[in-house]
Design a protein around this motif. Structure first.
Motif, PDB file in Angstrom:
ATOM      1  N   ASP A  65       0.830  -1.198   0.000  1.00  0.00           N
ATOM      2  CA  ASP A  65       0.000   0.000   0.000  1.00  0.00           C
ATOM      3  C   ASP A  65       0.873   1.259   0.000  1.00  0.00           C
ATOM      4  N   SER A  66       1.707   1.376  -1.008  1.00  0.00           N
ATOM      5  CA  SER A  66       2.555   2.567  -1.157  1.00  0.00           C
ATOM      6  C   SER A  66       2.820   2.780  -2.639  1.00  0.00           C
ATOM      7  N   ARG A  67       2.861   4.030  -3.039  1.00  0.00           N
ATOM      8  CA  ARG A  67       2.964   4.320  -4.467  1.00  0.00           C
ATOM      9  C   ARG A  67       4.349   4.041  -5.028  1.00  0.00           C
ATOM     10  N   TRP A  68       5.368   4.039  -4.196  1.00  0.00           N
ATOM     11  CA  TRP A  68       6.695   3.715  -4.729  1.00  0.00           C
ATOM     12  C   TRP A  68       6.783   2.225  -5.034  1.00  0.00           C
ATOM     13  N   LEU A  69       6.043   1.393  -4.271  1.00  0.00           N
ATOM     14  CA  LEU A  69       6.006  -0.029  -4.602  1.00  0.00           C
ATOM     15  C   LEU A  69       5.144  -0.284  -5.840  1.00  0.00           C
ATOM     16  N   ILE A  70       4.139   0.561  -6.067  1.00  0.00           N
ATOM     17  CA  ILE A  70       3.372   0.472  -7.309  1.00  0.00           C
ATOM     18  C   ILE A  70       4.279   0.795  -8.502  1.00  0.00           C
ATOM     19  N   LEU A  71       5.154   1.788  -8.302  1.00  0.00           N
ATOM     20  CA  LEU A  71       6.129   2.115  -9.354  1.00  0.00           C
ATOM     21  C   LEU A  71       7.086   0.948  -9.571  1.00  0.00           C
ATOM     22  N   LEU A  72       7.520   0.315  -8.477  1.00  0.00           N
ATOM     23  CA  LEU A  72       8.387  -0.862  -8.585  1.00  0.00           C
ATOM     24  C   LEU A  72       7.668  -1.998  -9.315  1.00  0.00           C
ATOM     25  N   MET A  73       6.360  -2.117  -9.081  1.00  0.00           N
ATOM     26  CA  MET A  73       5.562  -3.118  -9.773  1.00  0.00           C
ATOM     27  C   MET A  73       5.595  -2.888 -11.278  1.00  0.00           C
ATOM     28  N   ALA A  74       5.447  -1.628 -11.685  1.00  0.00           N
ATOM     29  CA  ALA A  74       5.466  -1.303 -13.115  1.00  0.00           C
ATOM     30  C   ALA A  74       6.827  -1.616 -13.728  1.00  0.00           C
ATOM     31  N   VAL A  75       7.898  -1.284 -13.004  1.00  0.00           N
ATOM     32  CA  VAL A  75       9.244  -1.552 -13.509  1.00  0.00           C
ATOM     33  C   VAL A  75       9.465  -3.054 -13.657  1.00  0.00           C
ATOM     34  N   SER A  76       9.048  -3.821 -12.648  1.00  0.00           N
ATOM     35  CA  SER A  76       9.204  -5.280 -12.731  1.00  0.00           C
ATOM     36  C   SER A  76       8.354  -5.849 -13.854  1.00  0.00           C
ATOM     37  N   GLY A  77       7.159  -5.253 -14.075  1.00  0.00           N
ATOM     38  CA  GLY A  77       6.303  -5.702 -15.166  1.00  0.00           C
ATOM     39  C   GLY A  77       6.933  -5.492 -16.525  1.00  0.00           C
ATOM     40  N   VAL A  78       7.590  -4.352 -16.712  1.00  0.00           N
ATOM     41  CA  VAL A  78       8.287  -4.076 -17.975  1.00  0.00           C
ATOM     42  C   VAL A  78       9.402  -5.098 -18.196  1.00  0.00           C
ATOM     43  N   PHE A  79      10.154  -5.383 -17.143  1.00  0.00           N
ATOM     44  CA  PHE A  79      11.248  -6.364 -17.241  1.00  0.00           C
ATOM     45  C   PHE A  79      10.699  -7.751 -17.592  1.00  0.00           C
ATOM     46  N   ILE A  80       9.617  -8.161 -16.919  1.00  0.00           N
ATOM     47  CA  ILE A  80       9.003  -9.459 -17.200  1.00  0.00           C
ATOM     48  C   ILE A  80       8.495  -9.511 -18.638  1.00  0.00           C
ATOM     49  N   ALA A  81       7.882  -8.426 -19.100  1.00  0.00           N
ATOM     50  CA  ALA A  81       7.362  -8.378 -20.470  1.00  0.00           C
ATOM     51  C   ALA A  81       8.479  -8.540 -21.487  1.00  0.00           C
ATOM     52  N   ILE A  82       9.615  -7.891 -21.249  1.00  0.00           N
ATOM     53  CA  ILE A  82      10.743  -7.998 -22.175  1.00  0.00           C
ATOM     54  C   ILE A  82      11.257  -9.430 -22.232  1.00  0.00           C
ATOM     55  N   VAL A  83      11.421 -10.049 -21.058  1.00  0.00           N
ATOM     56  CA  VAL A  83      11.969 -11.407 -20.995  1.00  0.00           C
ATOM     57  C   VAL A  83      11.020 -12.408 -21.662  1.00  0.00           C
ATOM     58  N   ILE A  84       9.754 -12.385 -21.275  1.00  0.00           N
ATOM     59  CA  ILE A  84       8.797 -13.376 -21.781  1.00  0.00           C
ATOM     60  C   ILE A  84       8.552 -13.209 -23.279  1.00  0.00           C
ATOM     61  N   ASN A  85       8.366 -11.978 -23.715  1.00  0.00           N
ATOM     62  CA  ASN A  85       8.126 -11.763 -25.147  1.00  0.00           C
ATOM     63  C   ASN A  85       9.346 -12.113 -25.988  1.00  0.00           C
ATOM     64  N   SER A  86      10.537 -11.910 -25.430  1.00  0.00           N
ATOM     65  CA  SER A  86      11.755 -12.287 -26.148  1.00  0.00           C
ATOM     66  C   SER A  86      11.868 -13.800 -26.268  1.00  0.00           C
ATOM     67  N   VAL A  87      11.554 -14.500 -25.183  1.00  0.00           N
ATOM     68  CA  VAL A  87      11.627 -15.962 -25.193  1.00  0.00           C
ATOM     69  C   VAL A  87      10.597 -16.553 -26.148  1.00  0.00           C
ATOM     70  N   LEU A  88       9.384 -15.984 -26.135  1.00  0.00           N
ATOM     71  CA  LEU A  88       8.307 -16.505 -26.988  1.00  0.00           C
ATOM     72  C   LEU A  88       8.366 -15.976 -28.415  1.00  0.00           C
ATOM     73  N   ASP A  89       9.249 -15.006 -28.655  1.00  0.00           N
ATOM     74  CA  ASP A  89       9.345 -14.374 -29.977  1.00  0.00           C
ATOM     75  C   ASP A  89       7.970 -13.862 -30.415  1.00  0.00           C
ATOM     76  N   SER A  90       7.364 -13.063 -29.532  1.00  0.00           N
ATOM     77  CA  SER A  90       5.997 -12.586 -29.749  1.00  0.00           C
ATOM     78  C   SER A  90       5.917 -11.596 -30.902  1.00  0.00           C
ATOM     79  N   TYR A  91       4.711 -11.476 -31.434  1.00  0.00           N
ATOM     80  CA  TYR A  91       4.457 -10.474 -32.466  1.00  0.00           C
ATOM     81  C   TYR A  91       4.529  -9.080 -31.858  1.00  0.00           C
TER      82      TYR A  91
END
Length: 238
Positions: free
Chosen positions: A132-158
């Motif tokens: 329940d803190s906005r800096w952790l929400i920001l950390l969530m977004a950063v981790s989400g971007v990192f996860i998106a890069i890794v998963i989409n790279s592995v899956l060779d997504s469109y």
């Protein structure tokens, strides 16, 4: 401060953290169930838009109505009603998405968002942080971007899946941040005069989080309409 007051204060401080962690985990489960519903809709033929042209609009209108109902009447929701609505939303969203997107794209996007919430919940659980803190929400977004890069790279997504993934991991934390006061208020109700339970707050909070993007979108639309009306453009220039 006597012993009872000290224990009470510690409970009040710990409740929001414990509640938000549970909400994050349950939201991740809802994200994971959405592709499963989409898969069932695809294999059963329900997602055939040509044969059921009105189903998508029906689902969309129903989701919007539930979102509005939730915003105005959430204090009246029981645990059973919130659970029923959450399950219905998963079915409607999964079915609606299956009419326009492939199972792989739905799984990739919702899997990334679910992983984002899960990681944030584990950080709060293991490190004692309060989500329940906005800096952790920001950390969530950063981790989400990192996860998106890794998963989409592995899956060779469109490219379209890349774009949807980045939009999801950026817009969802933004929408959650907008709803953060509402989510925090759920846990505070445990220590208020009104009746509330841990399970009710957890289920209701996850449903609110699941719908937070739609709620933010509706608020933006309302704001734009009000701006148009106040400027005179919305009155056809009168």
């Amino acid at each position: 401060m006597n012993t009872f007051s000290s224990i009470r204060l510690n409970q009040v401080c710990a409740a929001p953290s414990s509640m938000m962690i549970r909400i994050w985990f349950l939201t991740a489960v809802m994200m994971g169930l959405t592709p499963a519903v989409a898969w069932l809709a695809i294999i059963s033929g329900v997602s055939n838009l040509d044969s059921r042209p009105g189903m998508f609009m029906f689902n969309l209108v129903l989701i919007v109505l539930i979102s509005v109902w939730l915003d105005f009447k959430k204090d009246k929701f029981s645990t059973f009603l919130a659970s029923t609505i959450g399950l219905a939303l998963i079915i409607m969203v999964g079915t609606a998405l299956s009419m326009f997107f492939s199972f792989q794209s739905i799984t990739t996007v919702f899997g990334i968002v679910g992983a984002m919430f899960t990681i944030n919940a584990f950080l709060g659980l293991l490190l004692g942080w309060n989500p329940d803190s906005r800096w952790l929400i920001l950390l969530m977004a950063v981790s989400g971007v990192f996860i998106a890069i890794v998963i989409n790279s592995v899956l060779d997504s469109y490219l379209s899946v890349w774009i949807m993934s980045f939009l999801a991991v950026l817009v969802w934390p933004m929408a959650v941040s907008y709803k953060l006061d509402v989510l925090s208020g759920l846990s505070r109700n445990l220590f208020a005069g009104e009746f509330s339970t841990m399970s009710r707050c957890m289920v209701l909070g996850s449903v609110i989080t699941y719908l937070s993007v739609l709620s933010l979108f509706c608020q933006v639309v309302i704001f734009l309409l009000e701006a148009l009306i106040s400027s005179g453009i919305g009155m056809w220039g009168w």
